[in-house]
Design a protein around this motif. Structure first.
Motif, PDB file in Angstrom:
ATOM      1  N   UNK A   6     -67.839   9.254  -8.659  1.00 26.09           N
ATOM      2  CA  UNK A   6     -67.840  10.360  -9.616  1.00 26.09           C
ATOM      3  C   UNK A   6     -68.835  10.054 -10.713  1.00 26.09           C
ATOM      4  N   UNK A   7     -68.453  10.332 -11.950  1.00 21.49           N
ATOM      5  CA  UNK A   7     -69.290  10.010 -13.105  1.00 21.49           C
ATOM      6  C   UNK A   7     -68.843   8.675 -13.685  1.00 21.49           C
ATOM      7  N   UNK A   8     -69.740   7.701 -13.712  1.00 20.84           N
ATOM      8  CA  UNK A   8     -69.361   6.340 -14.103  1.00 20.84           C
ATOM      9  C   UNK A   8     -69.177   6.165 -15.607  1.00 20.84           C
ATOM     10  N   UNK A   9     -69.734   7.028 -16.423  1.00 13.31           N
ATOM     11  CA  UNK A   9     -69.618   6.931 -17.888  1.00 13.31           C
ATOM     12  C   UNK A   9     -70.105   5.581 -18.411  1.00 13.31           C
ATOM     13  N   UNK A  10     -71.116   5.023 -17.764  1.00  9.40           N
ATOM     14  CA  UNK A  10     -71.675   3.750 -18.228  1.00  9.40           C
ATOM     15  C   UNK A  10     -70.959   2.521 -17.714  1.00  9.40           C
ATOM     16  N   UNK A  11     -69.970   2.710 -16.846  1.00  9.22           N
ATOM     17  CA  UNK A  11     -69.192   1.566 -16.355  1.00  9.22           C
ATOM     18  C   UNK A  11     -69.966   0.767 -15.318  1.00  9.22           C
ATOM     19  N   UNK A  12     -69.575  -0.497 -15.166  1.00  6.82           N
ATOM     20  CA  UNK A  12     -70.065  -1.347 -14.081  1.00  6.82           C
ATOM     21  C   UNK A  12     -68.874  -1.698 -13.190  1.00  6.82           C
ATOM     22  N   UNK A  13     -69.134  -2.045 -11.922  1.00  2.73           N
ATOM     23  CA  UNK A  13     -68.054  -2.127 -10.942  1.00  2.73           C
ATOM     24  C   UNK A  13     -67.919  -3.493 -10.274  1.00  2.73           C
ATOM     25  N   UNK A  14     -68.723  -4.477 -10.686  1.00  2.00           N
ATOM     26  CA  UNK A  14     -68.687  -5.784 -10.030  1.00  2.00           C
ATOM     27  C   UNK A  14     -67.319  -6.444 -10.129  1.00  2.00           C
ATOM     28  N   UNK A  15     -66.744  -6.459 -11.311  1.00  2.00           N
ATOM     29  CA  UNK A  15     -65.451  -7.116 -11.510  1.00  2.00           C
ATOM     30  C   UNK A  15     -64.358  -6.398 -10.717  1.00  2.00           C
ATOM     31  N   UNK A  16     -64.394  -5.078 -10.710  1.00  6.48           N
ATOM     32  CA  UNK A  16     -63.404  -4.299  -9.970  1.00  6.48           C
ATOM     33  C   UNK A  16     -63.469  -4.617  -8.478  1.00  6.48           C
ATOM     34  N   UNK A  17     -64.686  -4.608  -7.914  1.00  4.65           N
ATOM     35  CA  UNK A  17     -64.856  -4.862  -6.478  1.00  4.65           C
ATOM     36  C   UNK A  17     -64.455  -6.292  -6.125  1.00  4.65           C
ATOM     37  N   UNK A  18     -64.831  -7.240  -6.958  1.00 12.73           N
ATOM     38  CA  UNK A  18     -64.464  -8.633  -6.695  1.00 12.73           C
ATOM     39  C   UNK A  18     -62.952  -8.791  -6.605  1.00 12.73           C
ATOM     40  N   UNK A  19     -62.244  -8.115  -7.489  1.00 14.67           N
ATOM     41  CA  UNK A  19     -60.790  -8.250  -7.525  1.00 14.67           C
ATOM     42  C   UNK A  19     -60.065  -7.632  -6.344  1.00 14.67           C
ATOM     43  N   UNK A  20     -60.651  -6.599  -5.744  1.00  8.45           N
ATOM     44  CA  UNK A  20     -59.925  -5.887  -4.682  1.00  8.45           C
ATOM     45  C   UNK A  20     -60.523  -6.107  -3.290  1.00  8.45           C
ATOM     46  N   UNK A  21     -61.618  -6.867  -3.168  1.00  7.87           N
ATOM     47  CA  UNK A  21     -62.378  -6.954  -1.917  1.00  7.87           C
ATOM     48  C   UNK A  21     -61.516  -7.356  -0.726  1.00  7.87           C
ATOM     49  N   UNK A  22     -60.604  -8.313  -0.913  1.00  4.58           N
ATOM     50  CA  UNK A  22     -59.821  -8.829   0.212  1.00  4.58           C
ATOM     51  C   UNK A  22     -58.829  -7.813   0.747  1.00  4.58           C
ATOM     52  N   UNK A  23     -58.519  -6.784  -0.038  1.00  3.18           N
ATOM     53  CA  UNK A  23     -57.537  -5.791   0.402  1.00  3.18           C
ATOM     54  C   UNK A  23     -58.183  -4.557   1.010  1.00  3.18           C
ATOM     55  N   UNK A  29     -73.693   5.293  -6.034  1.00  2.27           N
ATOM     56  CA  UNK A  29     -74.589   4.177  -5.724  1.00  2.27           C
ATOM     57  C   UNK A  29     -74.216   2.922  -6.504  1.00  2.27           C
ATOM     58  N   UNK A  30     -73.700   3.096  -7.713  1.00  2.00           N
ATOM     59  CA  UNK A  30     -73.309   1.927  -8.518  1.00  2.00           C
ATOM     60  C   UNK A  30     -72.186   1.159  -7.836  1.00  2.00           C
ATOM     61  N   UNK A  31     -71.241   1.887  -7.236  1.00  6.47           N
ATOM     62  CA  UNK A  31     -70.138   1.229  -6.533  1.00  6.47           C
ATOM     63  C   UNK A  31     -70.651   0.637  -5.221  1.00  6.47           C
ATOM     64  N   UNK A  32     -71.513   1.377  -4.529  1.00  2.72           N
ATOM     65  CA  UNK A  32     -72.068   0.884  -3.266  1.00  2.72           C
ATOM     66  C   UNK A  32     -72.806  -0.442  -3.483  1.00  2.72           C
ATOM     67  N   UNK A  33     -73.567  -0.527  -4.551  1.00  2.50           N
ATOM     68  CA  UNK A  33     -74.316  -1.749  -4.829  1.00  2.50           C
ATOM     69  C   UNK A  33     -73.383  -2.913  -5.164  1.00  2.50           C
ATOM     70  N   UNK A  34     -72.301  -2.625  -5.898  1.00  2.00           N
ATOM     71  CA  UNK A  34     -71.327  -3.681  -6.202  1.00  2.00           C
ATOM     72  C   UNK A  34     -70.630  -4.154  -4.935  1.00  2.00           C
ATOM     73  N   UNK A  35     -70.337  -3.217  -4.014  1.00  2.00           N
ATOM     74  CA  UNK A  35     -69.728  -3.586  -2.742  1.00  2.00           C
ATOM     75  C   UNK A  35     -70.686  -4.448  -1.914  1.00  2.00           C
ATOM     76  N   UNK A  36     -71.958  -4.111  -1.918  1.00  2.00           N
ATOM     77  CA  UNK A  36     -72.954  -4.894  -1.169  1.00  2.00           C
ATOM     78  C   UNK A  36     -73.042  -6.320  -1.703  1.00  2.00           C
ATOM     79  N   UNK A  37     -72.874  -6.483  -3.012  1.00  2.00           N
ATOM     80  CA  UNK A  37     -72.957  -7.812  -3.623  1.00  2.00           C
ATOM     81  C   UNK A  37     -71.698  -8.644  -3.369  1.00  2.00           C
ATOM     82  N   UNK A  38     -70.536  -8.005  -3.439  1.00  2.00           N
ATOM     83  CA  UNK A  38     -69.290  -8.774  -3.481  1.00  2.00           C
ATOM     84  C   UNK A  38     -68.365  -8.553  -2.287  1.00  2.00           C
ATOM     85  N   UNK A  39     -68.620  -7.539  -1.477  1.00  2.00           N
ATOM     86  CA  UNK A  39     -67.784  -7.292  -0.299  1.00  2.00           C
ATOM     87  C   UNK A  39     -68.652  -6.758   0.841  1.00  2.00           C
ATOM     88  N   UNK A  40     -69.694  -7.512   1.239  1.00  2.00           N
ATOM     89  CA  UNK A  40     -70.662  -6.983   2.200  1.00  2.00           C
ATOM     90  C   UNK A  40     -70.066  -6.721   3.580  1.00  2.00           C
TER      91      UNK A  40
END
Length: 480
Positions: free
Chosen positions: A374-391, A403-414
């Protein structure tokens, strides 16, 4: 000012400028006009809706200036502002230069308590980045179960002005307050108050995380009985330490673990109180079972503990805490179970409009397909993805800033499969649900917790949640 004191302002002939037409500005203008004030409403917009609202107010004798929200009207003695107007607006700079005070609608309601001669109801106040509405509604349910006349008011949708000035009388009010409202409420003094959590949000409005936290912390100023904080979020306890409270007011923590003295917590599936008991070093009072909380997700149990702490601070008996939690039904689009289809649970948490809310929602499930974006409102998603990747079984991305979430997923949950839907029309939700169903396995949960605002695709998060639920129900009908 103690919570039972009232402020007697002589409104007759007082020149008041109301900043903003809208859900708070229009009622404030009418109330002040009715009290004899000379009211001028200023508004940034000058569209068709604003002109219609202005015409109604002008017919009642209230002056309105459209398209000019930055100029301070001559002879203004007080500004009452809509909570969303940023502190940096030229109107407020002009007011500061002229020595004109600025109140919000909450401040106005606080000052008007008891002006009709009735004993004003104490306020039990709640703020935080996430969970405010749920906690306030849980609190109201508990208070009602205790036989108290109450209402859930404030940022929750029921006007505080209506609650303070209406015909109905209350024993106590459960009050939701946003950081915006607290910024403009300098003399508010609650009976007891809670800050549920603190995470970056609305920083474009406040200017910094420090300013945002400071405005949240205003809720503790002058508390009489209890300042309730989140033991898992040290920043909330820091705000208690910094607050100037009435003598005898206590710091009360809540925790999802075993509580220490002066805390509420959880022991073997039981919500317990070690704060409002005679011997808090050795004694714990059972309040309710985890199963009494709906839904029993970790962050919702935390909400229930905060609500229970405020109710106990007001003297509510343990049985009413249990009964109030059992009676509570969450609002739509807050971890709302929509349906089970082919062994997969579909859950709507459209209200998760920021990363902090989404993190709490994601933590409630062991294996899931996540619909996000949706609209990120300036947020970053690396910490969120790292915390939930295993689930994560898989992720379906929608919306303008996916794209911001997709890039965080590529970095931390490829290794997690990602479906990137390159569309922002409202029909995208049906495709998102189809793709999520394809990724899910029996026993999984498909969770829509977007971690983003909705306005790129939908009018609001409610409409986004309805689109998800409609798509899930359509799928359920196809599988019969």
């Amino acid at each position: 000012m103690g919570s039972q004191e009232v402020s007697n302002v002589d409104w007759q002939g007082k020149h008041v400028t109301v900043a903003g037409l809208g859900v708070s500005g229009i009622p404030a203008a009418r109330v002040l006009h009715g009290l004899g004030a000379v009211v001028t409403v200023v508004n940034d917009g000058d569209d068709e809706r604003s002109r219609a609202q202005a015409a109604e107010l002008e017919a009642q004798g209230i002056a309105v200036r459209l398209g000019d929200g930055d100029t301070l009207p001559a002879s203004t003695e007080l500004i009452v502002t809509a909570p969303g107007w940023k502190p940096g607006k030229p109107l407020f700079a002009a007011a500061a230069d002229a020595g004109v005070p600025v109140w919000g609608d909450v401040e106005l309601a606080w000052r008007l308590r008891g002006q009709d001669g009735r004993e004003p109801a104490p306020w039990l106040a709640v703020t935080g980045t996430n969970g405010k509405t749920t906690t306030v509604r849980m609190l109201a349910s508990i208070l009602e179960a205790a036989g108290l006349r109450t209402a859930a008011v404030g940022n929750i949708g029921v006007s505080l002005l209506d609650a303070v000035l209406g015909e109905e009388t209350y024993d106590v009010l459960a009050v939701e307050l946003s950081s915006y409202q607290l910024h403009w409420a300098p003399s508010l003094r609650a009976h007891s108050a809670a800050v549920l959590n603190l995470a970056p949000d609305h920083l474009d409005w406040h200017g910094s995380m420090e300013a945002y936290a400071a405005d949240k912390g205003r809720i503790y100023e002058g508390n009489q009985v209890a300042c309730v904080y989140n033991a898992a979020d040290p920043a909330t306890e820091d705000l208690v330490r910094e607050a100037d409270v009435e003598e005898g007011c206590r710091a009360i923590g809540f925790t999802l673990g075993t509580p220490g003295p002066s805390q509420l917590g959880v022991v073997d599936g039981i919500l317990v109180d070690r704060a409002f008991v005679q011997n808090r070093q050795k004694q714990a009072q059972e309040l309710a079972e985890v199963g009494d909380v709906n839904p029993p997700a970790p962050h919702n149990i935390a909400n229930a503990l905060a609500a229970a702490a405020l109710a106990r601070a007001f003297g509510v008996e343990p049985a009413a805490v249990r009964d109030g939690l059992r009676n509570f039904r969450p609002d739509p689009h807050r971890i709302e179970h929509v349906a089970d289809v082919d062994g997969v649970a579909y859950v709507d948490d459209s209200k998760a409009t920021n990363t902090h809310a989404a993190e709490a929602s994601l933590a409630a499930y062991d294996s899931l397909v996540w619909i996000a974006g949706g609209l990120a409102k300036g947020a970053t998603f690396d910490e969120l993805v790292t915390g939930c990747a295993k689930r994560l079984r898989g992720v379906v991305l929608i919306g303008a800033d996916r794209a911001l979430i997709r890039e965080a997923l590529a970095r931390h949950a490829p290794e997690v499969p990602v479906v990137d839907l390159d569309r922002t029309d409202t029909g995208a939700m049906s495709e998102a649900v189809r793709e999520a169903a394809r990724l899910a396995r029996p026993g999984d949960t498909v969770l829509m917790a977007p971690a983003c605002a909705s306005m790129d695709m939908f009018v609001n998060y409610n409409k986004r949640g309805e689109a998800f639920a409609d798509a899930v129900r359509a799928r359920a009908a196809e599988s019969v």
